[in-house]
Design a protein around this motif. Structure first.
Motif, PDB file in Angstrom:
ATOM      1  N   GLN A  51      67.310  63.140 114.784  1.00  0.00           N
ATOM      2  CA  GLN A  51      66.955  62.020 113.907  1.00  0.00           C
ATOM      3  C   GLN A  51      68.186  61.199 113.519  1.00  0.00           C
ATOM      4  OE1 GLN A  51      64.013  61.028 113.321  1.00  0.00           O
ATOM      5  NE2 GLN A  51      62.570  62.725 113.277  1.00  0.00           N
ATOM      6  N   SER A  55      69.050  57.315 114.498  1.00  0.00           N
ATOM      7  CA  SER A  55      69.327  56.362 113.416  1.00  0.00           C
ATOM      8  C   SER A  55      70.604  55.578 113.674  1.00  0.00           C
ATOM      9  CB  SER A  55      69.437  57.100 112.074  1.00  0.00           C
ATOM     10  OG  SER A  55      68.201  57.660 111.710  1.00  0.00           O
ATOM     11  N   SER A  58      70.098  53.221 116.723  1.00  0.00           N
ATOM     12  CA  SER A  58      69.207  52.120 116.342  1.00  0.00           C
ATOM     13  C   SER A  58      69.909  51.139 115.412  1.00  0.00           C
ATOM     14  CB  SER A  58      67.954  52.671 115.660  1.00  0.00           C
ATOM     15  OG  SER A  58      67.208  53.473 116.541  1.00  0.00           O
ATOM     16  N   GLY A 134      62.038  56.524 122.376  1.00  0.00           N
ATOM     17  CA  GLY A 134      61.758  56.466 120.946  1.00  0.00           C
ATOM     18  C   GLY A 134      62.517  55.347 120.270  1.00  0.00           C
ATOM     19  N   SER A 138      60.671  52.225 118.567  1.00  0.00           N
ATOM     20  CA  SER A 138      60.992  52.139 117.143  1.00  0.00           C
ATOM     21  C   SER A 138      61.456  50.730 116.789  1.00  0.00           C
ATOM     22  CB  SER A 138      62.078  53.158 116.786  1.00  0.00           C
ATOM     23  OG  SER A 138      62.419  53.072 115.426  1.00  0.00           O
ATOM     24  N   SER A 141      58.413  48.540 116.684  1.00  0.00           N
ATOM     25  CA  SER A 141      57.666  48.870 115.468  1.00  0.00           C
ATOM     26  C   SER A 141      58.335  48.268 114.237  1.00  0.00           C
ATOM     27  CB  SER A 141      57.564  50.389 115.318  1.00  0.00           C
ATOM     28  OG  SER A 141      57.019  50.736 114.071  1.00  0.00           O
ATOM     29  N   ASN A 142      59.663  48.359 114.181  1.00  0.00           N
ATOM     30  CA  ASN A 142      60.402  47.776 113.057  1.00  0.00           C
ATOM     31  C   ASN A 142      60.209  46.268 112.978  1.00  0.00           C
ATOM     32  OD1 ASN A 142      61.438  50.223 112.159  1.00  0.00           O
ATOM     33  ND2 ASN A 142      63.295  50.063 113.401  1.00  0.00           N
ATOM     34  N   SER A 168      50.574  60.793 114.949  1.00  0.00           N
ATOM     35  CA  SER A 168      51.816  61.426 115.406  1.00  0.00           C
ATOM     36  C   SER A 168      51.813  62.919 115.091  1.00  0.00           C
ATOM     37  CB  SER A 168      53.023  60.765 114.741  1.00  0.00           C
ATOM     38  OG  SER A 168      53.125  59.411 115.124  1.00  0.00           O
ATOM     39  N   SER A 192      56.889  56.990 117.723  1.00  0.00           N
ATOM     40  CA  SER A 192      57.311  55.583 117.651  1.00  0.00           C
ATOM     41  C   SER A 192      56.359  54.682 118.426  1.00  0.00           C
ATOM     42  CB  SER A 192      58.735  55.436 118.213  1.00  0.00           C
ATOM     43  OG  SER A 192      59.658  56.182 117.457  1.00  0.00           O
ATOM     44  N   TYR A 196      53.894  51.693 116.821  1.00  0.00           N
ATOM     45  CA  TYR A 196      53.960  50.315 117.315  1.00  0.00           C
ATOM     46  C   TYR A 196      52.585  49.812 117.737  1.00  0.00           C
ATOM     47  CZ  TYR A 196      54.574  46.433 120.521  1.00  0.00           C
ATOM     48  OH  TYR A 196      54.447  45.226 121.157  1.00  0.00           O
TER      49      TYR A 196
END
Length: 495
Positions: A51, A55, A58, A134, A138, A141-142, A168, A192, A196
């Motif tokens: 994770q 992060s 991303s 992912g 992600s 989705s963001n 999920s 993710s 989305y």
């Protein structure tokens, strides 16, 4: 808009989106519980490193456009110009796909090195190859999340969060059992993608001007302001996630991977406990504050109201975590994590300070003050937390990380309040300060109560403090907007 109306609007936004976040928080906790039960603290540690790696990649690859674009979209939405809103959305969507592909390629080609850095071997290379997908989904989705935030479409955002998190979780169960540790990476990537798809379905009906078109050159030129502020925010996020990553690596190197799992498992409880607050600040407070940042008086009213509401929500949560820590750990994690109860109680004590830290950060961001955010929040703030973590872990072990979190959260909050006061002339009013210190007193009393008292006196005192804290928060809310009369009227209307 008068103060009462503004407070009601703030509370309504918190209730609508907060309810959805509560459900999403529960689902996230259940996922953590699954990992803890199936894989133990070792699996929790691996999940934490996955994770934190996602992060930081991303944050780096997105160039901060997600945080920056919320400000621009919310301002255009506030102005009510559909063409300008459609134009900024088109520009932003193109930027989202670009940064998504960039993040995918970084993780894809760096998979072997990421495995070596994180685990000191290449055994997890295939996991990072999967996680690259992912990162891509992600980003998409963001992008959808930012548009929903900026246009105040919290209902659709809430629905997408619930449905995405639930689906999920459902697919994670067979993935964990069938693929083992590899299933953790697959579940992150598929989660993710699901989120989305869910968000895209809910946003496709939103009316926008589809006739607007821009060349690549025009898109780049128009996107420069977003990218300029975003780059600074990206550096801030990279610093934040970088320090989190270094903390996990430091614990894993000088302790063991299981220690990372213990730390992240307990930290996740406190983080998820205030996930509602964090989500509301990002999804509702920040866009609204960005839209009115030029009106200092409105800003002062909104920030004081939001700080009061956040504190009234966090305080009862903090007291519950402190007094019921052993039960919470057994229910949400496993008996293996019971040795971390002292850490959970200290982390819970720091939550009120963390709430102020978050609010002050958004005040700086809403003003578009790139330099202040980067220096004081990202660099000094997170740097101070990291230094405290390293020192505390070396001296006191895992429980020292909770001590460092408490000290750093208080220190950073004071630093940011001082910066905001000097630069923007903003300060909390006396009414809020009085309420805040009363809530601190209740939380501190609960903390010392569980160690000073034993047996039934402890249980009785803890129960009394919990009721008192909840009652005080309810009393203030009722004083502000007459919440009890509203509940009574609602119930009567149903009869």
């Amino acid at each position: 808009m008068d103060k009462d109306s503004s407070y009601k609007k703030t509370l309504k936004s918190t209730a609508v989106f907060g309810g959805a976040q509560a459900i999403q928080m529960l689902i996230t906790i259940l996922r953590a519980k699954l990992i803890a039960v199936i894989f133990g603290s070792h699996g929790m540690g691996i999940n934490a490193i996955f994770q934190s790696t996602i992060s930081i990649i991303s944050s780096f690859s997105s160039f901060g456009i997600f945080q920056s674009a919320v400000r621009d979209i919310s301002q255009e939405f506030e102005n009510g110009d559909e063409k300008k809103l459609s134009r900024i959305n088109l520009i932003f969507n193109r930027m989202v796909w670009a940064v998504g592909c960039f993040g995918l390629l970084v993780c894809l080609f760096g998979a072997f090195w990421l495995s070596k850095i994180a685990f000191q071997n290449f055994d997890y290379s295939i996991h990072f190859l999967i996680l690259s997908l992912g990162i891509f989904f992600s980003a998409l989705s963001n992008g959808q999340t930012v548009f929903l935030q900026g246009t105040r479409n919290l209902t659709a955002l809430a629905k997408a969060s619930i449905v995405g998190a639930f689906l999920s979780l459902l697919i994670s169960i067979p993935l964990f059992y069938y693929f083992g540790i590899l299933g953790i990476a697959i579940s992150i990537a598929s989660g993710s993608l699901i989120l989305y798809i869910t968000q895209y379905y809910l946003t496709r009906k939103i009316k926008l001007d589809k006739t607007i078109n821009l060349t690549v050159k025009e898109t780049i030129a128009a996107g420069k302001p977003i990218l300029k502020l975003g780059t600074v925010l990206m550096l801030g996020m990279v610093i934040l996630t970088g320090f989190t990553y270094l903390t996990n690596i430091f614990i894993g190197r000088y302790g063991k991977i299981a220690d990372v799992g213990f730390f992240q498992g307990i930290s996740s409880i406190t983080t998820q406990s205030i996930a509602i607050v964090i989500a509301v600040l990002a999804s509702d407070f920040f866009p609204r504050l960005s839209a009115i940042f030029q009106d200092r008086q409105k800003v002062k009213v909104m920030v004081n109201q939001q700080a009061e509401l956040v504190s009234l929500i966090i305080a009862p949560i903090s007291v519950i975590l402190i007094t019921a820590a052993p039960i919470i750990v057994k229910v949400l994690l496993s008996k293996e994590f019971l040795i971390m109860v002292p850490m959970l109680r200290l982390l819970a004590l720091s939550l009120l300070a963390r709430g102020i830290w978050l609010i002050m950060s958004y005040v700086i961001l809403a003003n578009g003050d790139k330099k202040a955010y980067l220096i004081y929040d990202s660099l000094i703030g997170n740097g101070l937390l990291f230094i405290c973590n390293v020192f505390a872990y070396k001296v006191w072990g895992l429980n020292g990380l909770a001590i460092s979190s408490l000290i750093a959260s208080i220190g950073i909050s004071v630093i940011l309040m001082t910066v905001v006061k000097i630069k923007y002339g903003f300060g909390f009013d006396k009414g809020f300060i009085k309420i805040f210190f009363m809530l601190i007193l209740l939380a501190v009393s609960a903390y010392f109560g569980v160690y000073v008292l034993k047996g039934w006196p402890q249980y009785s005192f803890s129960f009394f403090l919990g009721i008192l804290t909840f009652g005080y928060s309810l009393f203030i809310l009722n004083k502000r907007i007459g919440i009890l009369n509203r509940v009574k009227s609602f119930l009567e209307s149903k009869n």
